[in-house]
Design an enzyme around this catalytic site. Structure first.
Site, PDB file in Angstrom:
ATOM      1  N   ARG A  54      28.898   0.995  22.040  1.00 21.64           N
ATOM      2  CA  ARG A  54      27.487   0.639  21.804  1.00 21.64           C
ATOM      3  C   ARG A  54      27.307  -0.893  21.784  1.00 21.64           C
ATOM      4  O   ARG A  54      26.189  -1.395  21.872  1.00 21.64           O
ATOM      5  CB  ARG A  54      26.956   1.295  20.520  1.00 21.64           C
ATOM      6  CG  ARG A  54      25.468   1.123  20.332  1.00 21.64           C
ATOM      7  CD  ARG A  54      24.760   2.205  19.500  1.00 21.64           C
ATOM      8  NE  ARG A  54      25.541   2.718  18.406  1.00 21.64           N
ATOM      9  CZ  ARG A  54      25.794   2.073  17.263  1.00 21.64           C
ATOM     10  NH1 ARG A  54      25.310   0.852  17.075  1.00 21.64           N
ATOM     11  NH2 ARG A  54      26.525   2.626  16.323  1.00 21.64           N
ATOM     12  N   TYR A 106       3.721  -3.082  36.113  1.00 16.46           N
ATOM     13  CA  TYR A 106       4.312  -1.749  36.059  1.00 16.46           C
ATOM     14  C   TYR A 106       3.645  -0.959  34.929  1.00 16.46           C
ATOM     15  O   TYR A 106       3.592  -1.398  33.783  1.00 16.46           O
ATOM     16  CB  TYR A 106       5.819  -1.848  35.825  1.00 16.46           C
ATOM     17  CG  TYR A 106       6.471  -0.500  35.761  1.00 16.46           C
ATOM     18  CD1 TYR A 106       6.663   0.245  36.915  1.00 16.46           C
ATOM     19  CD2 TYR A 106       6.857   0.048  34.553  1.00 16.46           C
ATOM     20  CE1 TYR A 106       7.241   1.506  36.859  1.00 16.46           C
ATOM     21  CE2 TYR A 106       7.437   1.305  34.484  1.00 16.46           C
ATOM     22  CZ  TYR A 106       7.619   2.027  35.646  1.00 16.46           C
ATOM     23  OH  TYR A 106       8.177   3.277  35.581  1.00 16.46           O
ATOM     24  N   ASP A 179       9.691  -9.918  35.326  1.00 21.06           N
ATOM     25  CA  ASP A 179      10.127  -8.646  35.906  1.00 21.06           C
ATOM     26  C   ASP A 179      10.241  -8.884  37.409  1.00 21.06           C
ATOM     27  O   ASP A 179       9.247  -9.007  38.118  1.00 21.06           O
ATOM     28  CB  ASP A 179       9.117  -7.542  35.585  1.00 21.06           C
ATOM     29  CG  ASP A 179       9.514  -6.178  36.165  1.00 21.06           C
ATOM     30  OD1 ASP A 179      10.370  -6.143  37.071  1.00 21.06           O
ATOM     31  OD2 ASP A 179       8.950  -5.164  35.718  1.00 21.06           O
ATOM     32  N   LYS A 204      16.064   0.679  40.720  1.00 19.96           N
ATOM     33  CA  LYS A 204      15.429   0.462  42.013  1.00 19.96           C
ATOM     34  C   LYS A 204      16.421  -0.195  42.979  1.00 19.96           C
ATOM     35  O   LYS A 204      17.430   0.396  43.291  1.00 19.96           O
ATOM     36  CB  LYS A 204      14.154  -0.362  41.809  1.00 19.96           C
ATOM     37  CG  LYS A 204      13.282   0.132  40.627  1.00 19.96           C
ATOM     38  CD  LYS A 204      12.739   1.523  40.804  1.00 19.96           C
ATOM     39  CE  LYS A 204      12.106   2.119  39.546  1.00 19.96           C
ATOM     40  NZ  LYS A 204      11.137   1.286  38.855  1.00 19.96           N
TER      41      LYS A 204
HETATM   42  C1  LIG Z   1      10.610   1.204  37.579  1.00 19.64           C
HETATM   43  C2  LIG Z   1      10.133  -0.087  37.056  1.00 19.64           C
HETATM   44  C3  LIG Z   1      10.224  -0.400  35.698  1.00 19.64           C
HETATM   45  C4  LIG Z   1      10.790   0.568  34.686  1.00 19.64           C
HETATM   46  O1  LIG Z   1      12.145   0.815  34.925  1.00 19.64           O
HETATM   47  P1  LIG Z   1      12.907   2.208  34.589  1.00 19.64           P
HETATM   48  O2  LIG Z   1      14.266   1.971  35.116  1.00 19.64           O
HETATM   49  O3  LIG Z   1      12.140   3.311  35.279  1.00 19.64           O
HETATM   50  O4  LIG Z   1      12.855   2.375  33.110  1.00 19.64           O
HETATM   51  C5  LIG Z   1       9.778  -1.654  35.286  1.00 19.64           C
HETATM   52  N1  LIG Z   1       9.252  -2.528  36.168  1.00 19.64           N
HETATM   53  C6  LIG Z   1       9.134  -2.260  37.479  1.00 19.64           C
HETATM   54  C7  LIG Z   1       8.544  -3.271  38.395  1.00 19.64           C
HETATM   55  C8  LIG Z   1       9.561  -1.025  37.973  1.00 19.64           C
HETATM   56  O5  LIG Z   1       9.436  -0.762  39.282  1.00 19.64           O
END
Ligand SMILES: *Cc1c(COP(=O)(O)O)cnc(C)c1O
Length: 383
Positions: A54, A106, A179, A204
């Site tokens: 953890r 998002y 992000d 992604k």
């Molecule tokens: C998918 C996504 C998230 C969230 O990520 P998860 O892995 O689904 O928790 C946050 N920001 C963007 C731009 C995303 O495409």
């Protein structure tokens, strides 16, 4: 054992997992360590640095080194999802802290932040898309602790000037977090533009195969705030499991070639569909008519990413009809995998979504670009 690739291109280090060679066996692929607990020394210290999974794990640590390298970061942490990575940043702030975040971002992050705001745990102000001065307009000098941006941002691919946003945040004594899921470190390295923290949904592009849920953070400095995030991660346990870490490590090795291909295909598709009689607009930062194109040209190198959106003439019903007729694109949420995906965002986001109802979001995959264009044209011809 590793061979020294430090002066080479990040693509070279990613492809070779930083030059990792297993010390004991000579294996050129890093091992998967499933252990949750690690041996303590007779004097009760942990001379090998790892005690319990953890906190840390050897598979995760190598992956974190690779991720830090991709972003030119001092440190990186992996998480069980992009949402875990994101929420741990906000949870590391003091209760009631003021934060400035985008109106267009998002959906899952926006929804969670609204709930945090309504519960009084954070004070959240949303800035409008457009000039960076919209961020400045939401800053409360002395009170704002964090500015969060997403660029290009879901699902209109608005582009934010990272360097300008960093200046606004820093002048107010706040940090800037980005992000950068859609841009990927192949196209943009936000820390080099002055950001303090970068977040990726590694689900992604970083993994790139639609088979791992993961998130990560990378930091310019392993400062006090970073250590606070690390402590939240250890306490709440939103860490990445070793098998996911191992798969993600494997995905990162092909990141550059995948992102370059998806970007080239997306650019060709965007240019072609802009001319289709049933398309009201193509939203893609690589098109000269996109409002973020000039900033994107400065901030993104080697392409504008694999994500674009179409606004279909005839409104929601016409857009849903186009998605129904597609045969190569798969109707599914998410992005950044080898298979191209189409999604009607307004219906998945539900009530309160700022997404226009005639919008289809496309994640361009690794198929032949001619097949993708052919599929989109036959579906649009039917409107
Ligand atoms: C998918 C996504 C998230 C969230 O990520 P998860 O892995 O689904 O928790 C946050 N920001 C963007 C731009 C995303 O495409």
């Amino acid at each position: 054992m590793t061979h020294d690739l430090s002066n080479l291109h990040p693509a070279t280090r990613a492809a070779q997992a930083l030059g990792h060679i297993d010390r004991e066996t000579g294996a050129i692929i890093p091992p998967l360590h499933a252990a949750t607990t690690f041996e303590r020394d007779p004097d009760l210290s942990y001379s090998r640095g790892i005690s319990y999974s953890r906190n840390d794990g050897p598979t995760q640590s190598l992956l974190e080194k690779m991720l830090a390298d991709l972003e030119g970061a001092t440190a990186s942490m992996t998480f069980a999802s992009g949402m875990a990575a994101t929420s741990n940043v906000f949870l590391a702030l003091p209760v009631g802290a003021h934060v400035v975040v985008p109106q267009v971002m998002y959906w899952g992050v926006r929804k969670w932040l609204l709930e945090q705001h309504n519960a009084g745990r954070l004070s959240v102000d949303f800035f409008e898309p457009g000039p960076t001065s919209n961020i400045g307009a939401r800053i409360k000098p002395g009170a704002t602790r964090l500015v969060w941006i997403e660029t290009p941002s879901n699902p209109t691919w608005d582009v934010t000037d990272i360097a300008a946003a960093a200046k606004i945040a820093h002048d107010a004594g706040a940090r800037l977090a980005v992000d950068s899921t859609v841009a990927t470190p192949v196209l943009t390295r936000p820390l080099a533009h002055g950001a303090d923290i970068v977040m990726h949904s590694a689900t992604k592009y970083l993994n790139g195969h639609s088979d791992v849920l993961a998130g990560c953070l990378m930091a310019a400095k392993a400062d006090e705030f970073w250590m606070q995030i690390r402590s939240v991660r250890t306490q709440l346990g939103g860490v990445l499991g070793p098998f996911e870490a191992w798969l993600l490590l494997r995905g990162v090795r092909t990141l550059f070639v995948r992102v370059r291909q998806a970007s080239a295909s997306a650019q060709a598709i965007a240019a072609r569909l802009s001319k289709h009689r049933n398309v009201a607009a193509v939203l893609y930062p690589g098109l000269p008519g996109h409002p973020g194109h000039d900033i994107a040209k400065r901030q993104m190198q080697g392409g504008f990413g694999g994500m674009l959106s179409l606004r279909v003439k005839g409104g929601e019903a016409a857009a849903v009809g186009v998605a129904a007729r597609l045969k190569v694109f798969v109707r599914a949420t998410s992005l950044g995998g080898p298979e191209s995906l189409v999604e009607h965002r307004a219906s998945i986001e539900g009530a309160g979504s700022p997404c226009p109802p005639d919008l289809l979001r496309l994640s361009i995959g690794l198929e032949d670009v001619g097949d993708l264009i052919g599929d989109l044209e036959q579906a649009l011809d039917g409107v």
